[in-house]
Every structure is written in C-alpha cells, then in structure tokens.
Write a protein that holds these residues in place. Structure first.
Motif, short mmCIF file in Angstrom:
data_model
loop_
_atom_site.label_atom_id
_atom_site.label_comp_id
_atom_site.label_asym_id
_atom_site.label_seq_id
_atom_site.Cartn_x
_atom_site.Cartn_y
_atom_site.Cartn_z
N UNK A 114 0.81 -1.23 0.00
CA UNK A 114 0.00 0.00 0.00
C UNK A 114 0.84 1.28 0.00
N UNK A 115 2.13 1.16 -0.19
CA UNK A 115 2.95 2.37 -0.28
C UNK A 115 2.77 3.00 -1.66
N UNK A 116 3.14 4.27 -1.74
CA UNK A 116 3.09 4.99 -3.01
C UNK A 116 4.52 5.13 -3.54
N UNK A 117 4.68 4.73 -4.78
CA UNK A 117 6.03 4.64 -5.35
C UNK A 117 6.12 5.51 -6.60
N UNK A 118 7.13 6.34 -6.66
CA UNK A 118 7.45 7.06 -7.89
C UNK A 118 8.61 6.37 -8.59
N UNK A 119 8.49 6.28 -9.89
CA UNK A 119 9.60 5.77 -10.68
C UNK A 119 9.89 6.77 -11.78
N UNK A 120 11.13 7.22 -11.84
CA UNK A 120 11.56 8.04 -12.97
C UNK A 120 12.48 7.17 -13.83
N UNK A 121 12.07 6.99 -15.07
CA UNK A 121 12.87 6.21 -16.02
C UNK A 121 13.71 7.19 -16.83
N UNK A 122 14.99 7.03 -16.74
CA UNK A 122 15.93 7.97 -17.38
C UNK A 122 16.57 7.30 -18.59
N UNK A 123 16.41 7.87 -19.75
CA UNK A 123 17.03 7.35 -20.96
C UNK A 123 18.45 7.90 -21.12
N UNK A 124 19.22 7.30 -22.00
CA UNK A 124 20.63 7.69 -22.15
C UNK A 124 21.12 7.26 -23.53
N UNK A 125 22.36 7.58 -23.78
CA UNK A 125 23.00 7.15 -25.03
C UNK A 125 23.22 5.63 -25.00
N UNK A 126 23.10 5.02 -26.17
CA UNK A 126 23.40 3.59 -26.27
C UNK A 126 24.92 3.41 -26.45
N UNK A 127 25.34 2.21 -26.84
CA UNK A 127 26.78 2.00 -27.00
C UNK A 127 27.30 2.63 -28.29
N UNK A 128 26.42 2.85 -29.27
CA UNK A 128 26.83 3.58 -30.46
C UNK A 128 26.74 5.08 -30.19
N UNK A 129 27.62 5.87 -30.79
CA UNK A 129 27.56 7.32 -30.55
C UNK A 129 26.25 7.91 -31.07
N UNK A 130 25.75 8.90 -30.37
CA UNK A 130 24.61 9.70 -30.82
C UNK A 130 23.37 8.87 -31.13
N UNK A 131 23.15 7.81 -30.37
CA UNK A 131 21.91 7.04 -30.54
C UNK A 131 21.28 6.78 -29.19
N UNK A 132 19.97 6.86 -29.19
CA UNK A 132 19.18 6.58 -28.00
C UNK A 132 17.85 6.03 -28.50
N UNK A 133 17.43 4.88 -27.97
CA UNK A 133 16.17 4.26 -28.40
C UNK A 133 15.01 4.78 -27.57
N UNK A 134 13.81 4.64 -28.11
CA UNK A 134 12.61 4.87 -27.32
C UNK A 134 12.21 3.55 -26.66
N UNK A 135 11.91 3.61 -25.36
CA UNK A 135 11.58 2.37 -24.64
C UNK A 135 10.18 2.47 -24.04
N UNK A 136 9.25 1.67 -24.51
CA UNK A 136 7.92 1.64 -23.89
C UNK A 136 7.94 0.69 -22.68
N UNK A 137 7.78 1.25 -21.49
CA UNK A 137 7.83 0.43 -20.28
C UNK A 137 6.43 0.02 -19.87
N UNK A 138 6.30 -1.26 -19.52
CA UNK A 138 5.00 -1.83 -19.15
C UNK A 138 5.07 -2.37 -17.74
N UNK A 139 4.06 -2.00 -16.94
CA UNK A 139 3.98 -2.48 -15.55
C UNK A 139 2.86 -3.52 -15.44
N UNK A 140 3.20 -4.67 -14.89
CA UNK A 140 2.19 -5.71 -14.66
C UNK A 140 1.46 -5.42 -13.34
N UNK A 141 0.19 -5.85 -13.28
CA UNK A 141 -0.54 -5.83 -12.00
C UNK A 141 -1.03 -4.47 -11.54
#
Lengths: 574, 574
Positions: free
Chosen positions: A456-483
C-alpha cells in the motif's frame, strides 16, 4: 470468439484451485449471476505455416490463427482460458496485458515471475476477472514467443446501462505488429552470440495480421505468394457519415508506429483502458504494449477509398509503410486509393512524439487523483551495456536475469536461494553520469535481484534514458507495468534532476496507463500504489530488450497472497 | 572430452537419489575402486549458428559443438553427465543408445517413456554404468531434436588386460548423419499438417559433422560460405602399412547409408557393441542407430589420397555423395584423389543390403546362445496410414502416441488414467493382408497402449514390412530397442508365415544388436529376454517415422524397479 459456457459443463475443465471460487458463485443470487458472466475459451497453441506478409514461415498460433481470437467480455466478468500446449518441444505462458489480476497474481502469465512454463501436452487454465472496461492485450510472455505470433486483443465493455463519455456508431479494432522472416530461435540465438547477430529491421508491418512483403526479394528456397489471401490488405469498410471507434493496439517487437488514416483526423478518447481528455491528431504514435481508442467520422468524399498507413518512427525506417484500405461503401473494397499512402511525421522528430505524450491527460470526468505523498522514489537509468562480452540492457547498471524459479513461488515459499536477495539499486549517480555520451566502461553486472515494496505504499519511478553504445543514438523504450495502472506524471528531455523536476509533475489530471514511452535522451515519471499483493514485472516492452535484461520486478504484500495453485509450479527450486 | 573427476568433488553435483549408490562406492576396496572409474561431464545444451555443410543454420549443440564430445569410458565405469538446458524455450532429454541402463531405467533419457523433459534453466544429472565394451551413441530423444544436431558417440573400452578378438594399430571414428536446412520445427510442423508438407531429401550428408552444400544453390538471404573451416572435408590421416579400426555410427534422420573407402576392403568385426564373425566387404551399409567397427589396412599406393564416400541407398538419392579424404601420410591432407568418389551399390539393390544383413553373425568365441524356448511371439506389421487426415505410421494398425506422463512413472505409481490400459495388438491378419498393395482403407487408430511383458520371459518379435500409401514403395526401417540387446534370428523377403518361417531362424550364432533393419517388403525376426525392469521404447530410428507413430513400448518387472528419482518427474499426471 467468446463462448459463454453453462456453469456445470466446464467445472470438470477447471484446475482444482479454481473450484472453490467457482462453487462460491453457485451461492450467488440469479441477479448477481447475470452481472458476472464466465467466458470459457479453449485454446490450442501450435506452430502453423502462415503467410501474414505473403512469405510463408512458421508462426505460433492460437487455434491455428495469428493474431489469436479477440476475447470479448464485460466489466466484472470472469474469463477462463484453457490453454493446451501443442508445441512439440517448446513451453509457453500467456500474459493478460493490462488486466491487473487482483486476487489472482498467479494467473498473470509471466514465466519466471508468476508461473512455471506450460509444458508441451499440458493444459493450463487461466481464470481471472476483468474488473475494468477498456482495450487490453494478451500475448506470450516466454522467451521471444510473442514475436512468433502468439498475440491478440481483449475488449472489456462497460456494464449494461453505463455510458461512455463519447459516442460512436461502430466499434472496430486495429492490431499492429512488426514481422521478421527469421525465426525467434534465430533472433534469440543471435542476440546472445558474441559478437551479437542483430536480426535487423522488420521485413513487414502487419495490420490485423496482414502485411505485404515484396516477393521479388525472396530467395529460391522461400515460398512467397503475393496473391495468397492471407496477405491481402486489411480493409476497413465504412458507411459515409458514420462515426467509428477504432481500438488500436501495438504488439510490435521493436518498432514505434505512427498510424494515420489518409485525410481523416483522429480524436483520442481512451488509452490503456482509461478515458482520455479528447484531443485531435492527424496521426497517432503508438508504442509496443499500448492501446488507444480513437474516433473518426467517415465524412470525406465517398467516391473513393483512402489509405490506412502505419509508418515506423523513432528508428530510421528499414521497413516499407504498412498499408490497409479505408473502404467507403459502396466502392470496391480492393480499389486502391488514387494517392500515395501518408508518410507520417519525420521518423526522427522526437518533439512530435514527445508532444503527443504530453497531450494525453485524463478525461475530466474520470480523474483519479494520484496520492500526493510519495513513500519511495526510484530513479532508473536505462543503458545498453556489455556483460561477459554480450550486449545487454541494464537498469542502474544491473542487467535483469530471469530466474527459473518464479518469483511469486520463491517469495511465497521463502526460497531465498532461488534469486539474489540483495536489493536492486534505487538510483544511479545522476550528478556525474553524462547521458549523451558513450561510457568508457560499458560493462554492467547481471542479477536476479528485485525491488520489495511496502504494501500500500506509493512509489514514484523516474525512467531515465541515455545514449546507447553507439555514438549519438538513444532508443525509445515503452515500459510496461504488470498488475497495476500508474499515473503518468510527466516527461522531460535530458536528465531528470531530483529535487527540481518533480515540480513539473502533473498531479491534477494525469492519465493512468500500464505502458508508457521513455523518449530518446529523455525521462518519464510515473507513480503507482503498491496495492496488489504479488510479484510483478516492469520492463521495456520491446521483445529483444526485455530478453536482454531491460526489466525489473516489484514484489509487494506477498504475505497477503492466497494459496498458490499447484498448476503454476513444477520448475526450478522447491 | 572425457574428464575423470575425483570422487569427493562431484558429490555435490549429483541429485539426491544418486547419493546412495555413490556412498556404497566408498566402501569398496581400493582395487575395486580402480576398476570402476567415474567420468563426469558437464554439458551445456544451446542453440548456436553452425555451418556443418557451409550453409549457416541453427543447431542444437553440446558445449557449442555438433556432433557433441565423444564419451570415453571402460567397461564397468560410471558415466555422469550433468546436462544444463540453455535452450531458451525448449526442453530436452538425452538417450544413451545401446547402454542398457540395468538398474537405472530412469536414466534412459527417453522423454515420455522414462522421464519428463528437462526444462530450460534446469540441470539434470544422468548417471549410469557402461557394463559392456563397444561403440554406442547418445542423442536427443525429444520431438525431432536429434536431427537439430544433438548427438555424439560413446566408446567403451575393454578392461585392462582383456584382449579383443582382432588387432589394429589405431582407433578412429566415423560419425554419419544427414542434414537439412529447414529447422526441425518446420519439419515437424510439416509432418503434422494436412496435407503433409514433406521436407524432402536431405541437403547434405555429414561425415564427423562436415558436409559440403553447393553454395551456388543458396538464396540471397542465406549465409553459405564454401571456405568456412567448419565445412572443410573430414580428413582421415593414415600411415602406410598400418591397420585401422574405424568405429562407424549413423545418426541419420532418414537415410540408409553405404560407406566405402575407395580401393580398401573393410573387415566387419563389431556391431552394436558385439563382436562379429569377421567378414569382408567392399563397402558397408549402415542404418540409423547402428554402429559397426571395421578394420582396414592402409596398404595401397601411398603416393595419393583416396575418397571416403557415403552414398544414400534404399531411397532414390536426392543428396550428393558425402565425401571425406583418406590421407596417406605424407601427402597433403587437402590433396584431392585423382578419381571420382565411389558411387556405391545401386540404391535400389535390396538384395545387396539383405545379404549384408544375413552375413552378420556372432563371433564364434563370443556366441551367447538365445534361449531355445519362446514365451510370447509378437508379429508387428509396419504400415503407413492416415489418422484424422494426417499421415502416420502404425504397428498392427495402431499409431503410437507419446503420452505426457512418462510410462515408467505412470506404471510405478499406478496411474492408470495416464495411458490406454488396453493391451497393444499382438499380431495382424497375416493370412489375408497383402503387403504388396495399397490398402483400400488407409485409416489407423491412435493409442498410447503398450505391451506388458512377463519379467524374465523370452519374447520373439517379427517385424513385417509392407507397401506404403504410394504404389510400389516400401521403406527400410531400422528398429531400435531400448534397455536390451536382442538376437537377430533372421531376415526374409515377402510375408512372414507363422509356423513355417520360424524354422529358418538362426539359433546357432545369431549376432546380438540393439538396432536392426527391416528391409523393403521383408521381415526381420528378433528375440530378447525381458530381464531389465523398466519401460522401454522400441521404435523405428528414422526421426520422422517415430514422430509419426512408428513405435511401441515394452514394460517388464516394474515392481522390481527401485525408487524413482524425483528429477525425472514434474510433468503430466501425478
């Protein structure tokens, strides 16, 4: 299709743990029974040769079909799906995406988290209540089987007599997916190879299981038949002047999609089962795991047909536009529009997608205000890394490793040796980490550790994106929470600054969702109540990313979880 | 390769049911211990991209290799194989072909008969004694995984100081297989489709895992590299004047092979672990599941190399001859012979193969006379049929259906609902059945029924071949019996006539084997003692034929089977 069975006839089909609630049902009054229907589905899961984009390949099917049948139900109904595994040597498990499984955490269908896999020859009975109206998904949640074709839609209607905050004449579905000609075994083996063997961009985009590969590109040993009826374009027939609700869902394994109906604006009214403050778009960007309902009116020149167009965005497209036909009655349904299919927004216009994300708010009459106080805040850095020479995805430098004893069983039985007991990391070094550069040390660690949340606690999650292993690339990530559904508190470009950026959170009318995009080099903030006893996956919905470690597990109130059905057991430690 | 481990170091790796015999070992005297070594192997089973015939495709590998490592042991030793399943979504099981598993029927490795499949992420420990010297096999025994590449050799040496009845300078192995570019999932799905989708003849014949596909026939999306070292031809280097023992084994999924060394006769001295009365052949026909040892002397012109040639026989060949190089020291190992590879006997010369079968007798000094009295005689008609529109193979019109509760568990626990309790049919209507024609009614029934044999009884089985569903065709079927060796009493052309043809049985010096061919339109008679408590498969070793129902199960002395290890359990009924 949905088959409502008489109660006595299916009792014998239900696993023993299910008998108790079923018997309870018998003591309800007739009026209560009328409110709570049981929909029994018998599914046989098997490999079949299919040609969804004209190229013949093996697909995992439900009763011989991909996509599988749509499950129709009404709020409060019980859905029973009896899954018989007819794959010869492969196990399976099916997740009911967006269904919170309140009281039935063991039927979430997530192999390694809530159940052991279903063995070939075995029949597993899922039984759960659909407690909220809306548009939901089901799909395999084992290895990379979703991308082999095991997916479909769940539509939950409002109760009789309850109105929705918008009107339409007809209800139609658009199920989107991307499709490869390589098998999922080949894809998975490639991902774990050193060096990585990347399958590349998908060959086709499928609309309601139909795509169109250019057969002239196929090899001499491949069967590609452009006139196969399985790959004839999807036709959405409309009556001039009528208004349509389109339930749009994406199961894509990789791609972010932009959906457009040539010449017709779309009014967004629902997202992931929650009513949205209506807003009008020329086209809709949709990420894997999301659902939207949009309204449109067939109010254009009825003397011709129009394109349905699905374009890849966020990644440089290597896949032709996916097309279908909006067929105005009484034109011929196969008559091609006289124009070119819309090409959508520029694939690399991040602002365009960012703005749609920010435009999505709760419908004013359906606002569930988020709890104002937060008990715990997680700051989760999404990075691409290497672990023992293999490319992996990591959260705060930990790459998730699916254990073979499901967490729910391990937690309930106290099997401490079944997974890493050290807590997963709450944050990362956000002061010094530069999200825009390649890290000099790409190595991460691998772990089965989880986040234990106070019930019953309240939880904040901040998802932080970043550069991938290739220079100047960052993917879009759709995050899904179960339940759970979560409140979408905000999006930002660049690095989230704790203590400052929380001030921008929308605590007034945030939409609730179960899947949300984390944009390139950006951050996304969500809040949820840990009020559903169980163990729940939270992960990037890109099939290969989760397979490569881009996920975490939340556990809460496990002491409140009822007796586990034995049907979920039989693997790993005991 | 074989790794002999110190006793204490592997105790922790052994499943609990194994601890008891292991502890017993500790009470043996040092000299007894010296006689009984323990060989511990740690195997990881995974998909890998391999190019055995230059075409890249997924293969199921042991520690990254196909064929897997050879297991070396000495008579009386204990072999422990710790199998970790790293396939992502597929189970597995490994059969130790030719090892009788006396006292350990639960480690025969036959999914559905002696164990549940090994789940991904699980580690299963096989532990068994190799009680007889000779050449044996191991391979997956689950679905059609053997043909995906999971196979290898077991060599059991005679005890120190014991001589074999032949002499040689060097011991070498030849492992034969056929190979398709389609995946086993595609093959299996095709076999169960209506109408059947037949994969066709193999693309290549592999000698020690090396073949040679003509890359110019590959498609644009396929990776075929004729210079890949993985597919460089197998080279058998010999020293002029020396004599070689060649242990030849066939794992073919379909093909009967004829093996020839250009210009060198072969003396057959061992078959399936039994010494043969030596006989000389120009070339050796070998069926799937068989092993032979042959001797040859490098006594030809040493100024050149010679071909090793493997030709398909019995079926009209659609596969190029498989070749390797017999390299006389000191020619260059890659120097091609100046001739064409031998083409072997005519593929359709049934008499040729029949005569080799009849030439194989027990070595005079090693005759085990068969029991003269027979307790039970089975006459098993082999036919191709249809069941519910699908092509199947049947025995006495019953097509075998593998249950998902292993027989050994069902029998030991008395789970009568786990399989059909009606006895399987003892005979067929041999008086009226015409084996040379297509039957007007091709339909068969499908069943999980078995043959229950009285413990220690003597059983005769006559396998009767017949016409297939196509006119004027009859396949050769190599039948393999688990848990026993049998006496090969005789072969005949045409229909076996009970009461008459028994007079032709060889009761004087029959060879003992575990796999024997049933020739086209012919019959083969075997005898065995039902003296090994357990449940044992007896089936055609052609991978697709067993998959399509061409097998039976014998059960005997189940009340004498010791406590089953829990590691074999966890599937089906309980």
């Amino acid at each position: 299709m949905a088959a409502a069975a008489a109660r006595p006839s299916f009792c014998s089909l239900i696993a023993k743990p299910l008998l108790f609630p079923l018997l309870l049902l018998l003591f309800l009054s007739p009026s209560q029974l009328a409110l709570s229907k049981v929909h029994l589905h018998k599914w046989d899961i098997s490999y079949q040769f299919k040609s969804p984009d004209c190229m013949k390949k093996l697909a995992i099917t439900v009763n011989g079909e991909t996509p599988g049948p749509t499950i129709y139900a009404q709020q409060g109904d019980t859905v029973v799906v009896q899954v018989n595994n007819s794959l010869v040597t492969e196990n399976t498990a099916i997740h009911w995406h967006g269904i919170r499984q309140i009281g039935t955490p063991w039927f979430d269908g997530t192999e390694g988290v809530t159940q052991c896999p279903i063995l070939p020859g075995d029949t597993f009975v899922y039984r759960f209540t659909v407690d909220r109206p809306g548009t939901y998904l089901y799909h395999a949640h084992y290895g990379m089987q979703r991308s082999a074709g095991l997916y479909g839609l769940i539509q939950v209607a409002v109760p009789d007599g309850v109105a929705e905050p918008f009107a339409y004449d007809y209800d139609r579905s658009i199920v989107l997916n991307d499709w490869w000609h390589n098998s999922t075994q080949e894809q998975a083996t490639g991902l774990t190879s050193i060096p990585i063997v990347w399958v590349g961009e998908p060959q086709s985009i499928l609309i309601n299981g139909r795509g169109s590969f250019n057969c002239s590109l196929s090899g001499p040993n491949q069967v590609c038949n452009a006139t196969n009826p399985e790959c004839s374009p999807f036709v959405l027939a409309v009556v001039p002047g009528k208004t349509y609700r389109l339930r749009i869902a994406s199961f894509s394994s990789l791609s972010a999609f932009n959906f457009e109906i040539e010449g017709h604006n779309l009014t967004v009214v629902e997202a992931d089962g929650h009513y949205a403050k209506p807003f009008v778009v020329e086209n809709l960007t949709i990420y894997s795991g999301e659902t939207y309902s949009v309204l449109f009116t067939a109010d254009r020149d009825p003397g011709r047909n129009y394109w349905l167009a699905v374009n890849v965005v966020s990644r440089k497209p290597g896949t032709p536009v996916g097309t279908g036909i909006l067929n105005y009655y009484s034109n011929h349904p196969r008559r091609l529009p006289p124009s070119s299919p819309p090409s959508g927004p520029p694939w690399n216009d991040t602002d365009y997608r960012f703005n749609q994300s920010k435009a999505l708010r709760s419908h004013p009459a359906y606002v569930h205000p988020p709890p104002p106080a937060v008990d715990r805040s997680l700051l989760l850095l999404n990075t691409q890394n290497k672990v023992e020479g293999r490319v992996r995805w990591s959260i705060n430098n930990v790459s998730f490793n699916m254990p073979h004893t499901p967490y729910l069983i391990a937690l309930k039985k106290g099997l401490r040796h079944a997974f890493d007991q050290a807590p997963a990391p709450e944050t990362y070094d956000y002061r010094s980490y530069d999200i825009y550069i390649n890290q000099t040390n790409p190595n991460a660690t691998i772990s089965t550790s989880i986040y234990r949340l106070e019930f019953n606690s309240t939880v904040d999650v901040v998802l932080q994106n970043a550069n991938m292993m290739n220079p100047n690339t960052s993917d879009t990530h759709p995050w899904h929470l179960h339940g759970h559904d979560f409140w979408v508190l905000g999006f930002g470009m660049g690095k989230f600054v704790p203590g400052t950026d929380e001030k921008e959170f929308n605590l007034v009318d945030p939409i609730m969702k179960n899947t949300v995009a984390v944009h390139q080099y950006g951050w996304t903030a969500i809040r949820f109540r840990a009020d559903n006893p169980g163990a729940w996956a939270f992960h990037c919905h890109i099939e290969s990313h989760f397979f490569m470690g881009m996920g975490v597990v939340f556990a809460e109130g496990v002491d409140r979880v009822g007796r586990l059905p034995t049907s979920i057991m039989g693997c790993g430690h005991s």
